[in-house]
Design an enzyme around this catalytic site. Structure first.
Site, PDB file in Angstrom:
ATOM      1  N   ALA A  70       0.842  -1.196   0.000  1.00 46.81           N
ATOM      2  CA  ALA A  70       0.000   0.000   0.000  1.00 46.81           C
ATOM      3  C   ALA A  70       0.872   1.239   0.000  1.00 46.81           C
ATOM      4  O   ALA A  70       1.828   1.324   0.757  1.00 46.81           O
ATOM      5  CB  ALA A  70      -0.903   0.009   1.232  1.00 46.81           C
ATOM      6  N   CYS A  71       0.575   2.176  -0.895  1.00 46.61           N
ATOM      7  CA  CYS A  71       1.268   3.461  -0.912  1.00 46.61           C
ATOM      8  C   CYS A  71       0.227   4.573  -0.998  1.00 46.61           C
ATOM      9  O   CYS A  71      -0.940   4.302  -1.254  1.00 46.61           O
ATOM     10  CB  CYS A  71       2.249   3.538  -2.083  1.00 46.61           C
ATOM     11  SG  CYS A  71       1.454   3.535  -3.705  1.00 46.61           S
ATOM     12  N   PRO A  72       0.640   5.827  -0.740  1.00 49.42           N
ATOM     13  CA  PRO A  72      -0.358   6.903  -0.665  1.00 49.42           C
ATOM     14  C   PRO A  72      -1.176   7.085  -1.946  1.00 49.42           C
ATOM     15  O   PRO A  72      -2.386   7.289  -1.883  1.00 49.42           O
ATOM     16  CB  PRO A  72       0.483   8.145  -0.380  1.00 49.42           C
ATOM     17  CG  PRO A  72       1.740   7.636   0.225  1.00 49.42           C
ATOM     18  CD  PRO A  72       1.983   6.301  -0.401  1.00 49.42           C
TER      19      PRO A  72
END
Lengths: 154, 479
Positions: B9-11
């Site tokens: 998960a990344c922004p």
């Protein structure tokens, strides 16, 4: 997944003569604007820089995937360039040098209820982790060949 | 074969999340390891991990630059990294995960033998059960777990108000009145809406919360109590989730679905349904239940206490236990306090009884069981029934009937003595708060009798057991 609608001639920029990261992002953003992805190019570029400051988008493999998420993006899009000479993506950042010759700039709309286009952008990023895909991008001699690289794959 | 799972998960959730997932998958493939990667992208969660995936996995890799919920992975060995590291050096992360998994297995083996960590094992067992909860039961428990803090705050504020006298709150402007306003007027008023809201939230995610809470408030105002809350919560949840799946809008209008269409439609249907159709019969049922419970005395009251007690001990924190517990907690909101006391007494006696059993006849227990007995004392005093699990797991046929008998008697005595309890949890520690429990001495008698019955029954049953482990145990004790 058919990625061809994303990879029209006007967003593929082969053998670009870019001396720096700035010029490269600027040139790719112009192409996204021509393709009708952007409402306001300057706003979009500042979103891209904001993201670059949060953390590098060059993670090795000769590759950088800068991206900007902004309400100045009308519709999701991608622009691709292969540089004539590799550039150090981390120049003047104080970070360890990371040379890239393949750059994908992703334009991501702030709000988009339909997720199909976002999934297509993710699919492009995913396929770039394949060594074969990157090698073929480095060798492609026409925009059509670039599209063919993304035709195959699962 | 080794199985790994990962979450990335990344922004932005467009590029790096998926590159990291791909990198991990490729690296695992080249090592011949099975790997499933869940992606938290801008377009939602992809390739979601199931409870089965998680329980099968040897280790978890969390390659995340944003917060992700780690609760589902409780008790699993976890390797954490940034998304960038997962892209750049996936193979290294996988090596690390394999190493952690091996260490974890060793630790578990050691742990089986030694039990200084009886607490740890109980905590792990609780987490495992939580992760395995399915369907209706999981939704119900989500609602109950969000409701509990409201019940604690409300019940104890009311109890504190009674410190000034049972009727003191009727005097406006007094501290007693303020405490009653906090507890009875506010915290308890929110209890049913929160229960209904979070049941619906568990079923339908965010869109379920509003119709669930609103439906719950309607139920509370109509006097339909926690039964009304359950009805409103499940109705709102399943309805909203159905609407969400079946309403199809043109792309240009898709954006107004979550902000306008879903809340309006689901709230209207739930609200009108509660007011015109379901509210009245549920209120009737709730009233009947309440008046039956308040009218209970003598044998009938003891019978209810017995049944609740048997349920509390039957699966020590499992679904049957939680059913009895939820029933008692829900009734607090309708000013019915007796079942709560019975349930807590019955939930305390299994670990307490087993502690006493190990003290009375240490030779009938393995070294690790004796250690677990010490932990069980404190778990029992804190009303954590799961403290009995290590014993029940080792010898279910002798332990479970014994603790059921003890808990049944504790519950029956508590109901028979007419003990009322205002708080839904806390064990011994809540008893120090004035007026949290009435008839404190009789309540302690009920718990003590249940504990003693449990201890003697289990030791009696253990007497018929072949002392097969005796020799090994003695040598362990000496060393």
């Amino acid at each position: 997944m058919n990625l061809r609608p994303f990879l029209k001639d006007e967003v593929i920029w082969l053998d670009a003569d870019c001396p720096s990261r700035e010029k490269c992002i600027e040139g790719l953003a112009e192409r996204l604007e021509q393709a009708g992805s952007l409402e306001n190019k300057d706003h979009f570029i500042s979103a891209v820089w904001k993201r670059e400051k949060e953390g590098t988008t060059a993670l090795g493999f000769d590759l950088a995937i800068p991206h900007g998420k902004s309400d100045s993006v009308k519709k999701a899009g991608v622009a691709f360039t292969r540089l004539k000479k590799p550039i150090n993506w981390h120049e003047n950042t104080g970070e360890e040098a990371s040379y890239v010759s393949i750059v994908f700039l992703l334009a991501i709309p702030d709000k988009e209820a339909d997720t199909t286009h976002l999934e297509m952008l993710s699919e492009i990023a995913r396929r770039l982790m394949d060594e074969g895909v990157r090698a073929r991008l480095l060798q492609a001699s026409s925009t059509e060949e670039v599209r063919q690289v993304f035709d195959s794959g699962d | 074969m080794t199985k790994l799972i990962a979450v990335t998960a990344c922004p932005t959730g467009i590029a790096h999340t998926f590159m990291a997932a791909e990198a991990l998958k490729k690296a695992a493939e080249s090592k011949g390891i099975e790997m499933k990667v869940e992606t938290h992208g801008a377009a939602g969660v992809g390739n979601a991990l199931t409870a089965h995936d998680i329980s099968e996995a040897d280790a978890v890799i969390l390659a995340v630059d944003i917060d992700v919920d780690e609760k589902p992975f409780a008790g699993k060995p976890i390797v954490r990294s940034s998304v960038g590291d997962a892209i750049k050096k996936p193979a290294q992360l996988i090596e690390q995960a394999l190493l952690t998994a091996t260490d974890h297995r060793k630790f578990e083996q050691v742990d089986e033998g030694k039990t200084a960590d009886a607490y740890e094992r109980v905590a792990q067992e609780k987490a495992k059960r939580q992760a395995e909860r399915q369907g209706v039961y999981r939704h119900l428990m989500t609602g109950v777990s969000f409701m509990i803090p409201f019940v604690v705050a409300g019940g104890l504020s009311i109890a504190l108000s009674f410190v000034f006298g049972i009727e003191a709150f009727k005097q406006d402007g007094t501290l007693a009145a303020a405490l009653m306003q906090i507890g009875g007027g506010s915290a308890f008023a929110l209890m049913v809406p929160v229960l209904a809201g979070y049941i619906a939230f568990s079923i339908a995610d965010r869109p379920g919360l509003a119709p669930g809470m609103i439906g719950g408030l309607i139920a509370a105002n109509m006097g339909a109590g926690f039964l009304g809350g359950l009805v409103a919560g499940f109705l709102a949840g399943y309805l909203t989730s159905w609407l969400n799946r079946n309403i199809r809008l043109p792309k240009s209008l898709e954006g107004i679905k979550p902000v306008l269409i879903l809340p309006l439609l689901s709230t209207l249907v739930v609200g009108l349904g509660m007011i015109y159709v379901l509210g009245a019969p549920v209120k009737w049922l709730m009233d009947a239940l309440t008046s039956w419970l308040t009218g209970l005395s003598g044998t009938n009251a003891m019978l209810l206490g017995l049944i609740l007690g048997l349920m509390m001990a039957f699966d020590m924190g499992g679904p049957v236990n939680k059913a009895a517990y939820t029933f008692a907690v829900g009734l607090l909101g309708s000013q019915v306090y007796l079942p709560m006391a019975a349930v807590m007494a019955a939930g305390m006696t299994p670990p307490l009884g087993l502690w006493m059993a190990t003290q009375l006849a240490p030779k009938r227990y393995t070294l690790e069981e004796r250690e677990a007995g010490k932990a069980a004392l404190f778990l029992g005093l804190s009303f954590i029934t799961e403290g009995a699990i290590p014993f029940a797991a080792a010898d279910p046929l002798r332990v479970i009937p014994s603790i059921m008998l003890g808990s049944g008697i504790a519950g029956a005595l508590s109901m028979g003595f007419g003990v009322s309890l205002h708080a839904p949890h806390g064990g011994l520690f809540v008893l120090f708060i004035p007026h949290a429990v009435d008839h404190l001495l009789l309540y302690l008698v009920a718990i003590a009798v249940g504990t003693i019955v449990t201890a003697f029954t289990v030791n009696l049953l253990k007497a018929f057991q072949q002392p097969i482990r005796g020799k090994i145990d003695e040598s362990q004790t000496i060393s």
